[in-house]
Enzyme design. Structure first.
Site, PDB file in Angstrom:
ATOM      1  CB  CYS A   2      40.281  41.709  34.819  1.00  0.00           C
ATOM      2  SG  CYS A   2      39.060  41.184  33.930  1.00  0.00           S
ATOM      3  NE  ARG A  27      45.409  41.791  38.018  1.00  0.00           N
ATOM      4  CZ  ARG A  27      45.407  42.178  38.915  1.00  0.00           C
ATOM      5  NH1 ARG A  27      46.725  42.211  39.759  1.00  0.00           N
ATOM      6  NH2 ARG A  27      44.380  42.924  39.662  1.00  0.00           N
ATOM      7  CD1 TRP A  71      38.688  34.714  37.343  1.00  0.00           C
ATOM      8  CD2 TRP A  71      37.788  36.023  38.260  1.00  0.00           C
ATOM      9  NE1 TRP A  71      38.092  34.224  38.015  1.00  0.00           N
ATOM     10  CE2 TRP A  71      37.357  35.029  39.191  1.00  0.00           C
ATOM     11  CE3 TRP A  71      36.208  37.447  38.176  1.00  0.00           C
ATOM     12  CZ2 TRP A  71      36.212  34.895  40.196  1.00  0.00           C
ATOM     13  CZ3 TRP A  71      35.795  37.378  39.609  1.00  0.00           C
ATOM     14  CH2 TRP A  71      35.854  36.516  40.124  1.00  0.00           C
ATOM     15  CG  ASN A  97      41.382  45.077  37.427  1.00  0.00           C
ATOM     16  OD1 ASN A  97      40.822  44.374  37.844  1.00  0.00           O
ATOM     17  ND2 ASN A  97      42.616  45.022  38.182  1.00  0.00           N
ATOM     18  N   GLY A  98      37.839  45.868  37.092  1.00  0.00           N
ATOM     19  CA  GLY A  98      36.987  46.723  37.995  1.00  0.00           C
ATOM     20  C   GLY A  98      36.336  46.215  37.536  1.00  0.00           C
ATOM     21  CD  GLU A 466      46.072  27.925  53.694  1.00  0.00           C
ATOM     22  OE1 GLU A 466      44.933  28.141  53.975  1.00  0.00           O
ATOM     23  OE2 GLU A 466      46.441  27.895  52.864  1.00  0.00           O
ATOM     24  CE  LYS A 470      46.288  26.779  49.307  1.00  0.00           C
ATOM     25  NZ  LYS A 470      46.582  28.171  50.147  1.00  0.00           N
ATOM     26  CD  GLU A 473      43.744  27.630  46.155  1.00  0.00           C
ATOM     27  OE1 GLU A 473      44.141  27.989  47.704  1.00  0.00           O
ATOM     28  OE2 GLU A 473      42.857  28.891  46.286  1.00  0.00           O
ATOM     29  CG  HIS A 489      29.169  18.263  68.298  1.00  0.00           C
ATOM     30  ND1 HIS A 489      28.444  18.194  69.090  1.00  0.00           N
ATOM     31  CD2 HIS A 489      30.126  18.874  68.852  1.00  0.00           C
ATOM     32  CE1 HIS A 489      29.248  18.254  70.240  1.00  0.00           C
ATOM     33  NE2 HIS A 489      30.475  18.405  69.744  1.00  0.00           N
ATOM     34  CE  LYS A 588      49.236  35.283  44.667  1.00  0.00           C
ATOM     35  NZ  LYS A 588      48.276  33.257  44.940  1.00  0.00           N
TER      36      LYS A 588
HETATM   37  C1  F6R Z   1      43.908  30.694  48.761  1.00  0.00           C
HETATM   38  C2  F6R Z   1      44.286  31.593  48.070  1.00  0.00           C
HETATM   39  C3  F6R Z   1      42.689  32.922  49.087  1.00  0.00           C
HETATM   40  C4  F6R Z   1      42.998  34.627  49.311  1.00  0.00           C
HETATM   41  C5  F6R Z   1      42.732  35.257  49.473  1.00  0.00           C
HETATM   42  C6  F6R Z   1      42.650  36.875  50.355  1.00  0.00           C
HETATM   43  O1  F6R Z   1      44.856  29.821  48.353  1.00  0.00           O
HETATM   44  O2  F6R Z   1      44.848  32.471  47.752  1.00  0.00           O
HETATM   45  O3  F6R Z   1      41.832  32.427  50.095  1.00  0.00           O
HETATM   46  O4  F6R Z   1      44.079  33.864  50.680  1.00  0.00           O
HETATM   47  O5  F6R Z   1      42.114  35.462  48.101  1.00  0.00           O
HETATM   48  O6  F6R Z   1      44.026  37.085  48.857  1.00  0.00           O
HETATM   49  P1  F6R Z   1      44.411  38.141  49.322  1.00  0.00           P
HETATM   50  O7  F6R Z   1      45.336  37.682  51.048  1.00  0.00           O
HETATM   51  O8  F6R Z   1      45.432  38.635  48.861  1.00  0.00           O
HETATM   52  O9  F6R Z   1      44.021  39.425  50.922  1.00  0.00           O
END
Ligand code: F6R
Length: 593
Positions: A2, A27, A71, A97-98, A466, A470, A473, A489, A588
């Site tokens: 949030c 957020r 969120w 937020n929390g 990775e 990507k 998501e 396996h 994020k």
């Molecule tokens: C994927 C992504 C997430 C973050 C994860 C950790 O693109 O952004 O997987 O990497 O939520 O976030 P941070 O790096 O902010 O601790």
């Protein structure tokens, strides 16, 4: 998660709140709302994106207000659950937020006292508690309410007829932006960059009262002083600058990110982390992170073990914080772009409990993680708005390369070669960005499938993880990253015409083995796309499509390969018409466990 904002000044609050909120949608974006002191308090909230809200919200006159973009954690995304939340009288409004962990108990007590609740949220207990303690002094009532609350919060509170904002934080971020005859409150810096670059970072336990006369901050009942900091990010850094999406802009910023991060650290005369003692004491390094940052940590393991020669353990922060064991005094690196990830914060507290030295690697100055770590290394990625991490990942890799090189035990010739290659890396990444036609073609092809595997070996195994993360998501295609040798396996049973496999083909000792894996996959009829170095003609015989990446020293192959896979995910998601910067159900900054 949030995002919260607040405004008090000599301008109309509504448009400022909404423009600030639009910079915090990364957020959370399930719903949004604002409340403004205006002949009592007037509010508008709904299940809308901020841009839609700007179009349809009725105009509220007033110069003091708060806003929220949600969120959902406690209660579905509905209009009633959207913030701000109110007390029974409608004279107190709160954005939060929390997570309030003891809200069921508090709610029941308040209901017994006659309070009526309308939402399913934990947040709603806050305005009701403030109402309970309110005897004409909003600040005092907030202070008392917070004594009852357990959990995490960043809050902003307004009261009818009160020309003030009351704010507080514990384990969730909150900053105050100091302008000229106006003050802003926000979860994060990009929200206020349009208006001011002077900020105060609130600390856990701080309660702030902002009026036309100034800002008063208290902690444990005593008034304290918190320094103002000048933010060096420009307004443009947090805008799209003509790109269709933030993600594409952020991918294109990566040559600069590499240069900025390296020039910052290569100019340092003193190494900031004592790896020397570590080697002498025969101890190991622990790396903790989540998601993309965890994948960066895995690359870090390979390069540190290779160049420094110390064993490195990499753990998922959410697992480690609950179940992990660690020897006392381990040196731990915690990697987090946002610096706010709850699982990482919990892991740090656990590490500090056994006297580990914790070094944070983060992109956000003043973030919670940087406050509780023993040392912080900042990545220089600039603001990353798109939910999918791109440039922050590359900046994390740069810090890890720099650390490994600073303590490297390889011979001088090898180190000089690596340094030379490092200097050329920005232009090689630029080449990738300028020559992405083959990536676009592959994305158009990939967009029709629902399941994809990514495989890699050695240093490029984390890049397979990775690439898959990507793609899944932002394009909503189910993707899995695998160590190439593991595919047989179990996952082999899923291979076939409808399951493409993307191979990250290292130009190193792994090449022959991965070629064997490619042939195995081909025999199972899966379409094959190979990422491979410029000039690798041999591979074309075995695969259906090729993505060419520039040749680099193998140690840097994760960088160019990642950039290619970021573009692949981006174009595939665009082909499938997905909301690239704000994928469903994600946010994020993951501030809940
Ligand atoms: C994927 C992504 C997430 C973050 C994860 C950790 O693109 O952004 O997987 O990497 O939520 O976030 P941070 O790096 O902010 O601790």
């Amino acid at each position: 998660m949030c995002g919260i904002v607040g405004y008090i000044g000599d301008k109309q609050a509504q448009s400022i709140l909404l423009s600030a909120l639009s910079m915090l949608e990364y957020r959370g974006y399930d719903s949004c709302g604002i409340a403004v002191v205006s002949n009592g308090i007037k509010s508008y909230k709904n299940v809308l994106r901020v841009a839609e809200m700007k179009e349809i919200a009725p105009q509220i006159i007033g110069t003091v207000g708060i806003g929220h973009t949600r969120w959902a954690t406690c209660g579905e995304p509905t209009r009633v659950n959207a913030h701000p939340h109110f007390d029974c009288t409608g004279n107190i409004a709160v954005v939060h937020n929390g997570v309030i962990t003891n809200y069921p108990v508090l709610k029941q007590k308040l209901i017994n006292d006659g309070h009526e609740f309308v939402s399913d949220t934990d947040t709603e207990v806050i305005p009701h508690l403030i109402e309970k303690y309110y005897k004409g002094d909003l600040e005092k009532a907030v202070e008392l309410a917070l004594l009852d609350i357990q959990g995490s919060y960043a809050i902003a509170v307004i009261g009818a007829g009160e020309n003030k904002l009351v704010v507080a934080r514990k384990d969730s971020p909150l900053i105050i932006g100091v302008g000229d005859r106006e003050t802003f409150v926000a979860s994060d810096v990009p929200a206020i960059l349009d208006y001011t670059n002077q900020v105060i970072y609130l600390d856990d336990g701080d309660i702030g009262v902002i009026t036309g006369d100034g800002i008063k901050i208290k902690k444990d009942g005593l008034e304290i002083h918190r320094e103002e900091h000048k933010i060096l990010w420009s307004v443009e850094a947090a805008q799209k600058a003509g790109y269709e999406h933030f993600m594409l802009k952020e991918i294109h910023e990566q040559p600069k990110v590499i240069r900025d991060t390296l020039s910052e650290y290569t100019q340092m005369s003193e190494p900031i982390v004592d790896l020397e003692n570590l080697r002498e004491d025969d101890r190991s390094i622990l790396i903790l992170a989540c998601g993309t940052s965890y994948n960066a940590g895995l690359v870090g393991k390979y390069i540190m073990e290779d160049l420094v020669g110390v064993p490195v353990r990499v753990e998922i922060a959410s697992e480690f914080s609950c179940y992990g064991q660690t020897p006392e005094k381990t040196l731990a690196f915690v990697i987090s772009q946002s610096g706010e990830t709850a699982d990482v914060l919990k892991a740090i507290r656990k590490l500090k409990g056994v006297q580990c030295h914790v070094v944070a690697v983060t992109n956000v100055v003043g973030s919670s993680i940087s406050r509780i770590a023993d040392q912080t290394i900042y990545t220089r990625a600039g603001p990353e708005i798109s939910v999918a991490a791109t440039k922050s990942f590359i900046a994390q890799l740069m810090v890890l390369y720099w650390l490994a090189m600073s303590y490297s035990k390889v011979d001088a010739k090898r180190l000089a070669d690596i340094l030379l290659e490092l200097r050329q890396l920005p232009s090689k990444v630029q080449w990738m960005l300028d020559n992405g036609e083959d990536i676009l073609q592959c994305a158009r092809y990939l967009a029709r499938f629902e399941n994809v595997f990514f495989i890699g070996r050695g240093l490029n195994y984390p890049i397979a993880l990775e690439g898959a993360l990507k793609l899944k998501e932002i394009s909503y295609i189910h993707a899995e990253g695998y160590a190439a040798g593991e595919l047989k396996h179990g996952p082999f049973s899923l291979l076939g015409e409808n399951t493409p496999v993307i191979t990250i083909t290292g130009q190193d000792s792994t090449y022959e083995s991965i070629l064997t894996n490619i042939k195995e996959v081909k025999a199972r009829k899966s379409p094959l796309i190979a990422l491979t170095g410029d000039g690798d003609e041999a591979i074309k015989e075995f695969v259906d499509m090729v993505i060419t990446v520039p040749r680099v020293d193998p140690i840097f192959s994760p960088v160019v390969n990642t950039v290619a896979l970021q573009l692949l995910a981006y174009y595939t998601a665009r082909e499938r018409d997905c909301p690239i910067d704000f994928p469903r159900n994600l946010a994020k900054s993951v501030t809940v466990e």
